[in-house]
Design a protein around this motif. Structure first.
Motif, PDB file in Angstrom:
ATOM      1  N   GLY A  84      66.716  24.150  41.006  1.00 43.48           N
ATOM      2  CA  GLY A  84      65.791  24.422  39.636  1.00 43.48           C
ATOM      3  C   GLY A  84      65.072  23.819  40.265  1.00 43.48           C
ATOM      4  N   LEU A  85      63.381  25.593  40.754  1.00 44.26           N
ATOM      5  CA  LEU A  85      62.611  24.363  40.426  1.00 44.26           C
ATOM      6  C   LEU A  85      62.067  24.283  39.302  1.00 44.26           C
ATOM      7  CD1 LEU A  85      61.401  27.336  43.047  1.00 44.26           C
ATOM      8  CD2 LEU A  85      62.847  24.699  43.585  1.00 44.26           C
ATOM      9  N   ALA A  86      61.044  22.734  38.650  1.00 43.30           N
ATOM     10  CA  ALA A  86      60.313  22.279  37.474  1.00 43.30           C
ATOM     11  C   ALA A  86      59.164  22.456  37.617  1.00 43.30           C
ATOM     12  CB  ALA A  86      61.380  21.649  37.159  1.00 43.30           C
ATOM     13  N   VAL A  87      58.534  22.476  36.251  1.00 45.60           N
ATOM     14  CA  VAL A  87      57.602  21.958  36.148  1.00 45.60           C
ATOM     15  C   VAL A  87      56.922  21.746  34.995  1.00 45.60           C
ATOM     16  CG1 VAL A  87      56.425  23.498  37.686  1.00 45.60           C
ATOM     17  CG2 VAL A  87      55.994  24.500  35.593  1.00 45.60           C
ATOM     18  N   LEU A  88      56.355  20.534  34.903  1.00 47.04           N
ATOM     19  CA  LEU A  88      55.999  20.230  33.787  1.00 47.04           C
ATOM     20  C   LEU A  88      54.669  20.908  32.737  1.00 47.04           C
ATOM     21  CD1 LEU A  88      57.038  16.462  34.111  1.00 47.04           C
ATOM     22  CD2 LEU A  88      58.251  18.498  33.605  1.00 47.04           C
ATOM     23  N   THR A  89      54.626  21.034  31.726  1.00 46.26           N
ATOM     24  CA  THR A  89      53.334  21.574  30.863  1.00 46.26           C
ATOM     25  C   THR A  89      53.221  21.231  29.955  1.00 46.26           C
ATOM     26  OG1 THR A  89      54.050  23.872  30.241  1.00 46.26           O
ATOM     27  CG2 THR A  89      52.730  23.371  32.178  1.00 46.26           C
ATOM     28  N   ALA A  90      52.179  20.966  29.193  1.00 45.52           N
ATOM     29  CA  ALA A  90      52.175  20.468  27.830  1.00 45.52           C
ATOM     30  C   ALA A  90      50.044  21.026  27.064  1.00 45.52           C
ATOM     31  CB  ALA A  90      51.626  19.326  27.132  1.00 45.52           C
ATOM     32  N   ASP A  91      50.268  21.751  27.267  1.00 43.37           N
ATOM     33  CA  ASP A  91      49.006  23.835  27.714  1.00 43.37           C
ATOM     34  C   ASP A  91      48.356  24.013  28.685  1.00 43.37           C
ATOM     35  OD1 ASP A  91      48.740  22.741  24.455  1.00 43.37           O
ATOM     36  OD2 ASP A  91      47.042  21.338  24.399  1.00 43.37           O
ATOM     37  N   CYS A  92      48.846  23.241  30.094  1.00 50.53           N
ATOM     38  CA  CYS A  92      49.199  23.663  31.459  1.00 50.53           C
ATOM     39  C   CYS A  92      49.679  25.060  30.903  1.00 50.53           C
ATOM     40  CB  CYS A  92      49.023  22.656  32.342  1.00 50.53           C
ATOM     41  SG  CYS A  92      47.597  22.113  32.319  1.00 50.53           S
ATOM     42  N   MET A  93      49.374  25.880  31.982  1.00 49.75           N
ATOM     43  CA  MET A  93      50.134  27.385  32.406  1.00 49.75           C
ATOM     44  C   MET A  93      51.070  27.349  33.152  1.00 49.75           C
ATOM     45  SD  MET A  93      49.707  31.557  31.752  1.00 49.75           S
ATOM     46  CE  MET A  93      48.269  31.037  33.327  1.00 49.75           C
ATOM     47  N   PRO A  94      52.783  27.207  32.367  1.00 49.05           N
ATOM     48  CA  PRO A  94      53.844  27.332  34.223  1.00 49.05           C
ATOM     49  C   PRO A  94      53.698  29.275  34.741  1.00 49.05           C
ATOM     50  CG  PRO A  94      54.908  27.226  31.793  1.00 49.05           C
ATOM     51  CD  PRO A  94      53.424  27.735  31.528  1.00 49.05           C
ATOM     52  N   VAL A  95      53.379  29.262  35.561  1.00 49.62           N
ATOM     53  CA  VAL A  95      53.822  30.828  36.183  1.00 49.62           C
ATOM     54  C   VAL A  95      54.812  31.057  37.502  1.00 49.62           C
ATOM     55  CG1 VAL A  95      52.485  32.334  37.792  1.00 49.62           C
ATOM     56  CG2 VAL A  95      50.457  30.740  35.891  1.00 49.62           C
ATOM     57  N   VAL A  96      55.579  32.202  36.389  1.00 52.15           N
ATOM     58  CA  VAL A  96      56.778  31.946  37.786  1.00 52.15           C
ATOM     59  C   VAL A  96      56.790  33.497  38.367  1.00 52.15           C
ATOM     60  CG1 VAL A  96      58.858  32.047  37.706  1.00 52.15           C
ATOM     61  CG2 VAL A  96      58.365  30.522  36.018  1.00 52.15           C
TER      62      VAL A  96
END
Length: 235
Positions: A84-96
């Motif tokens: 599992g590849l993860a990122v954290l965001t809180a207004d930034c955008m996750p792009v998969v």
């Protein structure tokens, strides 16, 4: 949650991401997410709003089921099933990004800094170089982030958009400027060879408007982080 035959994507919210990212409980949350989805590993880099990342292949050591902050970076890519590849965001955008033909997935953390400096382009290039992915065959998904309804910027922000002169990436409303982060990322993806119909924005929900998600602009220091994860499914 997006579940396909080859890959799955999880976009977390305030309910599923119950532990603050700076709390002692955050590793417990990561292990919970790993276990719930039946993943072999869960990997999260130390995000620095940059354009560097990490590639995980068969030779990459993953000493623990949950690997937190092995290096600085804002994107991950792998061809390994169950990682599992993860990122954290809180207004930034996750792009998969997903290449179902070659069995490769990637994810990027695209804040405004990463967006204007091309983190998504770097991810595409890394997928090409490491695994021979063809941009035209990649499927791309934009996750929840601040949208133009709420992403206000100051006039001096225009300097960061000089590489994109001629494109409408700022919306003016009531003498205020709002940045279209999704449009900026989409523009760069199209220029990198991604096909427009392969970019899915159906889950690009505004994190400022929608209180189901954490938002730094709305909550400031109290904001937790929305965890987004992508992984390859075993066939």
């Amino acid at each position: 949650m997006i579940k396909k035959q080859n890959f799955s994507i999880f976009f977390g919210d305030v309910h599923t991401c119950w532990a603050h990212h700076q709390s002692l409980d955050f590793p417990i949350l990561c292990e919970e997410l790993r276990s719930q989805q039946g993943l072999r590993n869960f990997v999260l880099l130390k995000q620095v709003h940059g354009v560097d990342g990490m590639c995980i292949d068969a030779n990459t050591p993953l000493p623990e089921p949950v690997v937190l902050y092995p290096q600085d970076g804002d994107y991950l890519v792998t061809n390994q099933v169950g990682v599992g590849l993860a990122v954290l965001t809180a207004d930034c955008m996750p792009v998969v990004m997903c290449d179902v033909t070659r069995g490769v997935v990637g994810i990027a953390h695209a804040g405004w800094r990463g967006t204007v400096t091309g983190v998504v382009v770097k991810l595409v290039a890394h997928m090409q170089q490491a695994f021979g992915c063809e941009p035209a065959e990649l499927q791309v998904y934009f996750g929840p982030s601040a949208r133009t309804c709420c992403y206000q910027v100051q006039p001096d922000f225009k300097q960061y958009l000089e590489p994109f002169v001629g494109y409408e990436l700022l919306l003016e409303r009531s003498d205020k400027l709002f940045f279209d982060k999704a449009a900026c990322n989409k523009l760069q993806l199209l220029q990198a060879g991604i096909v427009a119909k392969n970019i899915d924005v159906s889950l690009h929900i505004c994190t400022v408007c929608d209180h189901r998600f954490y938002s730094f602009r709305r909550q400031k220091a109290e904001a937790g982080r929305n965890v987004s994860v992508v992984w390859l499914n075993g066939i």
